[in-house]
Every structure is written in C-alpha cells, then in structure tokens.
Design a protein around this motif. Structure first.
Motif, mmCIF file in Angstrom:
data_model
loop_
_atom_site.group_PDB
_atom_site.id
_atom_site.type_symbol
_atom_site.label_atom_id
_atom_site.label_comp_id
_atom_site.label_asym_id
_atom_site.label_seq_id
_atom_site.Cartn_x
_atom_site.Cartn_y
_atom_site.Cartn_z
ATOM 1 N N THR A 293 0.819 -1.208 0.000
ATOM 2 C CA THR A 293 0.000 0.000 0.000
ATOM 3 C C THR A 293 0.854 1.259 0.000
ATOM 4 O O THR A 293 0.456 2.290 -0.563
ATOM 5 C CB THR A 293 -0.933 -0.008 1.233
ATOM 6 N N TRP A 294 2.027 1.194 0.616
ATOM 7 C CA TRP A 294 2.890 2.378 0.693
ATOM 8 C C TRP A 294 3.263 2.891 -0.702
ATOM 9 O O TRP A 294 3.282 4.098 -0.931
ATOM 10 C CB TRP A 294 4.156 2.055 1.493
ATOM 11 N N LEU A 295 3.533 1.971 -1.627
ATOM 12 C CA LEU A 295 3.906 2.397 -2.968
ATOM 13 C C LEU A 295 2.683 2.903 -3.739
ATOM 14 O O LEU A 295 2.783 3.869 -4.494
ATOM 15 C CB LEU A 295 4.572 1.254 -3.730
ATOM 16 N N ARG A 296 1.547 2.261 -3.514
ATOM 17 C CA ARG A 296 0.319 2.739 -4.149
ATOM 18 C C ARG A 296 0.040 4.176 -3.741
ATOM 19 O O ARG A 296 -0.265 5.030 -4.589
ATOM 20 C CB ARG A 296 -0.866 1.854 -3.752
ATOM 21 N N ASP A 297 0.156 4.475 -2.434
ATOM 22 C CA ASP A 297 -0.096 5.833 -1.951
ATOM 23 C C ASP A 297 0.961 6.817 -2.478
ATOM 24 O O ASP A 297 0.643 7.967 -2.790
ATOM 25 C CB ASP A 297 -0.111 5.856 -0.424
ATOM 26 N N LEU A 298 2.209 6.359 -2.553
ATOM 27 C CA LEU A 298 3.269 7.219 -3.060
ATOM 28 C C LEU A 298 3.009 7.591 -4.517
ATOM 29 O O LEU A 298 3.167 8.760 -4.910
ATOM 30 C CB LEU A 298 4.620 6.510 -2.935
ATOM 31 N N VAL A 299 2.592 6.618 -5.299
ATOM 32 C CA VAL A 299 2.264 6.884 -6.705
ATOM 33 C C VAL A 299 1.082 7.841 -6.796
ATOM 34 O O VAL A 299 1.072 8.757 -7.631
ATOM 35 C CB VAL A 299 1.955 5.567 -7.448
ATOM 36 N N ALA A 300 0.080 7.670 -5.932
ATOM 37 C CA ALA A 300 -1.102 8.535 -5.963
ATOM 38 C C ALA A 300 -0.739 9.987 -5.644
ATOM 39 O O ALA A 300 -1.200 10.920 -6.310
ATOM 40 C CB ALA A 300 -2.146 8.025 -4.971
ATOM 41 N N VAL A 301 0.105 10.200 -4.617
ATOM 42 C CA VAL A 301 0.524 11.560 -4.263
ATOM 43 C C VAL A 301 1.331 12.175 -5.390
ATOM 44 O O VAL A 301 1.160 13.355 -5.747
ATOM 45 C CB VAL A 301 1.343 11.547 -2.950
#
Length: 457
Positions: A293-301
């Motif tokens: 999830t950390w990478l998903r959120d990083l990509v979203a930001v």
C-alpha cells in the motif's frame, strides 16, 4: 535573407517574449505536460483493449507519434514563433487555415490543463476528504497561475523539481517491481506484455491498433515545447531537438512501466474487459497487491502533484497560443501585450477559462468524462493541419530548398493518416463537439473577414 528569416515575422518589442529558456527547460515543460507516469490512469483500459499486449501498444503509439514530432521539428526550424501549429499553417497554407488550426488547437491547450487540474483535485480530495475536490482544484489553478505569471524561467525551475520528484517515484516503482519479479516471479508470461496474455484468444493486431488510438492521448503535450520557440536561447534547432528527445524519452518510460505492471497484474485482460469498473484503478491495484500500500499511496501523491504541474505547462502553452493569435489580430489585440517579456494578459485569460471548466467539472460526478471527451479532437485536428503545413511549405510552395520526398511528403502524409484514423476512432460525442467548435471557428473567421471588408470599403 534566408527562408527561415522570411518565414519568421518581425515583431515589435511591446509584443515580444523574453529569451531565457535552454534545452533542459524545454524538456522539463514537455515532460511535465505529458507526465512521466501517464500510463497509470489508462493502463487498465489499454490492457483490456489490447488483450494484454499493453507494452506493444506503447511501442506502436510512440512510433505513430514520432511522425508528428518529426513534422514539428521541421516546421519550428522555418517558423520559430510562439503559436505552434497556428503559426505554421498560417505561413504554409494561408492565414485563414492558420486561424482554423489555432482555433482547433485551443480545445486541446485550454481544456487539457482543466483535466489535469481536476485530476489533482480528485487525488487531493481522496487524501484529505474534508476539503471538497473543487476547492483543491481551484487552489491548484491559483498556485500554478501565479508561477506562470512570475515568468517562464521561474516556472521551469519549480517544474524541474516536480519533474525530478516524479522521476524518483517512477524509479522507486521500477526497482520495487524488479525486486518482486525476481523474488516471486511474474503473474503473467514474460512476453505477454508484447504478445498478449491469451485470455481473450490469439494475438489480434486489430485489438492493439484499437488500443493505440487511446494510448496516443498519453503523448498529448510534447508539442507544447514548440510554443516556447520565441523564448529559447540558441535558436530553433534546440527546440527541434527537444521535441524529438522528449517524445523518445517519454516512449521509453511508458513502455518500461507498462511492461512491468503488466507482469505484476494478477487480473487477466479478459477480466478487466468484462468489468470496466476495475480498469481505472488497475495500475494502483496491481502495485498494492504485489508491492504494498505504501507504494500505491506514493504513486497517488506523485500523480496529484504532477497533474497540477502538467496543467502549469499546459496553461503556459495556451497563453502563448492566445498571445500569438492576438498578435496576428485573429483574437483581441490585448492578448498580445507583454510585461517584462511575460504574456500576462493571455496567461490570465487562459487561467480563467481553465478555472471555470475545471471547477465546473469538479462539482459534477460526470465532469471528467465530459472534459476528456472533447480535448483530444482539437489536438488531433491541429496535428493533421501540421502535417499538411509541411507538405504545403516544402513540397507545394517549395520554400525550403530542394524537396526531399521522404521527409517533406511521405512522413507528413503517413502522420496525417494516423491522426485522421485516431479521430475516426474517437467517441461520437467528441466528434460532435469538435465539429461544432470547427463551425464556430469558421463563423468567427467569416465575421472577421466581413469586418475587414467594411473597413476597407
């Protein structure tokens, strides 16, 4: 005087832009507008349409758009002016056709930033739901407009930092994906991103071509580079090189991330095709499941911030188009006024239009669909007239020296055939809006000619 000098109009200092941009600045603007991770939002759609051959789709799309980039590189050398295709069509095909080219390009230059602002507002609203997405959208417009009013050089410096952030996030994704693939293996066959995953039958070239008609839209924005031709130090050759370099780099980035995420995708292309609701989040879902999830959120930001600055580059290009058309008296002359070399009136006009469109769309559930359905037709029509300009200038008018048939006829004709094919594949709603906008442009043109005839009489 050389043909280049003949093609380029002399302008008075009140209506002149300041030369302050270098090669790096041009590439920054181009990549900002395109967005290095553009495939994130359309991966699921392309995967479903191409039967899993999504990396091949981007390879073909890059080659297809190379024809347009090559035509831009040729015309910017002979007409190194702000205004892009408006300026090229004006000198090669006539003032009336030039106006129509600029008029159609306005659909792209004014509304693509609105789409990007809306995307930024949606992403920020997901992170901070207490603030309405239209507020985030409006805030993004205000911040980037202030940067553009500060000056093209200052905006390019800030844009470089944002672009660097996007590249870092993309590299984090690439490294993480490679580690996961090396440790756990691929969910699909290693060659499936190039040949299809087999869940919708045998490889179908028609499916790939159909997906290409969507994928080429990821590249819209690289042409914004030529809008800064009057603000470049070192001549138009630098602009031509930046256009070709930017498209090539974007193609490499798009193919690499499409290939990797396709290998990580646990859902087949057939399942995505059967459930369109999953397509929009397919990239994020694949990253979430495979990496975390950390990478998903990083990509979203990263996408939220990157979208706002993609709009910054688009707004700057739109301002230059309005500036050039105002200077040529095809739009109100006030748009051509500059302040310390910055076309602030044109920029503010572009900002107001994009603000209204973006906030209107942000307040509607179907706002994104409405905007996306119309922006592409304007750009593709302008691209078609760009290719016609190359043929008109070099092959018909023979103003560029000896005719090189592959360069001055074959490449632009193939390029025009590609853009026309994509227009034909566009949605019916987009075609209707494009046709209406075209008719309005023709009526404006007829009105201008009538006014000039009265003055002459």
């Amino acid at each position: 005087m050389s043909e280049t000098g003949t093609a380029a109009r002399n302008v008075d200092h009140e209506h002149e832009l300041r030369r302050s941009l270098g090669f790096r600045d041009l590439v920054v603007y181009g990549l900002l507008f395109i967005a290095p991770m553009a495939p994130v939002g359309v991966f699921g759609t392309l995967d479903a349409k191409s039967h899993g051959a999504v990396a091949l789709v981007y390879i073909v799309a890059t080659i297809a758009m190379a024809f347009t980039a090559f035509s831009y590189a040729q015309m910017v050398r002979v007409v190194p002016q702000a205004g892009s295709v408006f300026a090229y069509a004006r000198v090669a095909l006539g003032r009336e056709v030039g106006f129509i080219a600029g008029w159609m390009a306005m659909l792209d230059y004014l509304l693509i930033p609105a789409v990007a602002y809306l995307f930024s507002g949606i992403a920020m609203n997901a992170l901070v739901p207490e603030v309405s997405r239209w507020v985030w959208t409006a805030l993004a417009v205000v911040v980037t407009t202030l940067l553009n009013l500060w000056g093209v050089r200052a905006a390019a410096r800030v844009g470089f930092l944002v672009l660097a952030m996007e590249i870092v996030v993309l590299l984090v994704f690439v490294v993480s994906a490679v580690v996961v693939l090396a440790r756990d293996g691929a969910e699909r066959g290693w060659l499936s991103p190039l040949s299809g995953d087999g869940t919708q039958g045998a490889f179908a070239l028609s499916a790939v071509i159909g997906a290409v008609s969507v994928a080429v839209l990821s590249y819209l924005g690289f042409d914004a580079i030529v809008s800064f031709a009057e603000e470049v130090t070192g001549g138009s050759e630098k602009v031509a090189r930046a256009v070709l370099f930017c498209l090539s780099l974007a193609g490499v980035l798009f193919v690499a991330q499409a290939y990797l995420v396709a290998l990580l995708e646990p859902v087949s292309s057939a399942e995505l095709a059967a459930d369109p609701g999953k397509q929009g989040s397919a990239f994020y879902d694949a990253v979430d499941v495979s990496v975390g999830t950390w990478l998903r959120d990083l990509v979203a930001v990263s996408k939220a911030i990157g979208a706002a600055f993609a709009a910054l580059a688009g707004q700057a290009a739109a301002g230059r188009l309005l500036f050039a058309m105002g200077r040529d008296r095809r739009l109100p002359r006030a748009l051509s006024k500059t302040d310390s070399g910055v076309p602030r009136v044109a920029l503010l006009c572009a900002a107001v239009i994009t603000l209204v469109a973006a906030v209107w769309a942000a307040r509607r559930d179907d706002g994104m669909d409405h905007l996306v359905s119309v922006v592409d037709i304007g750009a593709l029509t302008a691209f078609t007239l760009l290719h016609a300009s190359v043929v008109g200038w070099f092959a018909v008018r023979r103003r560029g020296g000896p005719v090189v048939w592959w360069r001055h006829v074959l490449v632009p004709v193939v390029g025009a055939a590609i853009t026309v094919a994509v227009i034909v594949e566009a949605s019916g709603a987009a075609q209707v809006v494009g046709a209406v906008w075209f008719v309005v442009g023709v009526l404006v043109l007829v009105g201008q000619r009538g006014s000039r005839d009265e003055v002459s009489g």
